[in-house]
Design an enzyme around this catalytic site. Structure first.
Site, PDB file in Angstrom:
ATOM      1  N   CYS A  39      -9.557 -19.564  13.941  1.00  0.00           N
ATOM      2  CA  CYS A  39      -9.960 -19.429  12.535  1.00  0.00           C
ATOM      3  C   CYS A  39      -8.786 -19.074  11.637  1.00  0.00           C
ATOM      4  CB  CYS A  39     -10.997 -18.310  12.393  1.00  0.00           C
ATOM      5  SG  CYS A  39     -12.503 -18.572  13.310  1.00  0.00           S
ATOM      6  N   CYS A  43     -11.812 -16.424   7.343  1.00  0.00           N
ATOM      7  CA  CYS A  43     -13.087 -16.904   7.880  1.00  0.00           C
ATOM      8  C   CYS A  43     -14.159 -15.819   7.795  1.00  0.00           C
ATOM      9  CB  CYS A  43     -12.925 -17.370   9.324  1.00  0.00           C
ATOM     10  SG  CYS A  43     -14.406 -18.199   9.939  1.00  0.00           S
ATOM     11  N   CYS A  70     -12.475 -24.033  13.869  1.00  0.00           N
ATOM     12  CA  CYS A  70     -13.721 -23.426  13.408  1.00  0.00           C
ATOM     13  C   CYS A  70     -14.438 -24.366  12.445  1.00  0.00           C
ATOM     14  CB  CYS A  70     -13.411 -22.108  12.711  1.00  0.00           C
ATOM     15  SG  CYS A  70     -14.836 -21.303  11.962  1.00  0.00           S
ATOM     16  N   CYS A  73     -14.597 -22.319   8.704  1.00  0.00           N
ATOM     17  CA  CYS A  73     -13.429 -22.210   7.812  1.00  0.00           C
ATOM     18  C   CYS A  73     -12.519 -23.437   7.873  1.00  0.00           C
ATOM     19  CB  CYS A  73     -12.636 -20.939   8.120  1.00  0.00           C
ATOM     20  SG  CYS A  73     -11.756 -20.948   9.702  1.00  0.00           S
TER      21      CYS A  73
END
Length: 191
Positions: A39, A43, A70, A73
């Site tokens: 991430c 995030c 991810c 994000c």
């Protein structure tokens, strides 16, 4: 190709992760060993345990080390295709089926909203995420019934269903026979 070098998390980086500080986006990415997802510091996913976090200076290094971007994000720089996200969800369920899983917990573990995860998973697979949890649990119960002498109640607990009646009911509904009947039939086939 990246250098695949993960760094220890500094106090400053940990603060940025805990506070979802967008000022640190682009400076580093953090990866979570339990979910295999990486991430951006900003995030909004649940804060992981510090001991499960690795830091990478670029997304390519995290991907080279086996982590996936991810969904929430978009840490890989582009939107993760739905089929790839579903594969992440299935892998997460496969690793955590013994635990108490709710749609929210699966969504947190896979870095998405519960509503979006449910919708995408069902569109891609034809079943809900919780239906898939049951499929995995029953598949694993069949293996235990075939390969161990564990009691049915113990098997239910081992696959994440400590309520014996609920386990037996789900097993019979999906397999057409009780767990004990399944074991008996399997042993007869092996004789």
């Amino acid at each position: 190709m990246g250098s695949e070098v993960a760094e220890l998390v500094t106090v400053e980086q940990w603060r940025a992760i805990c506070e979802n500080d967008a000022d640190y986006d682009g400076q580093f990415f953090y990866a979570v060993s339990t979910t295999r997802i990486f991430c951006r510091p900003s995030c909004k996913s649940r804060t992981p345990k510090l001991e499960n976090v690795r830091v990478f200076l670029c997304a390519e290094d995290a991907m080279d080390a086996g982590f996936r971007p991810c969904k929430r994000c978009k840490s890989g720089g582009v939107r993760l295709p739905d089929a790839d996200w579903v594969a992440q969800i299935e892998a997460y369920i496969g690793e955590h089926y013994r635990e108490h899983l709710t749609l929210s917990r699966i969504a947190d573990g896979c870095h998405g909203s519960a509503y979006h995860l449910h919708r995408v998973f069902k569109a891609q697979t034809g079943m809900t995420p919780l239906d898939f949890v049951h499929v995995v649990r029953i598949r694993e119960a069949c293996v235990l019934l075939e390969t161990t002498e564990m009691r049915v109640m113990e098997i239910g607990s081992a696959v994440g269903m400590p309520n014996a009646a609920q386990f037996a009911t789900l097993f019979k509904r999906t397999q057409g026979v009780t767990p004990s009947g399944y074991r008996k039939n399997w042993k007869e086939l092996q004789a």
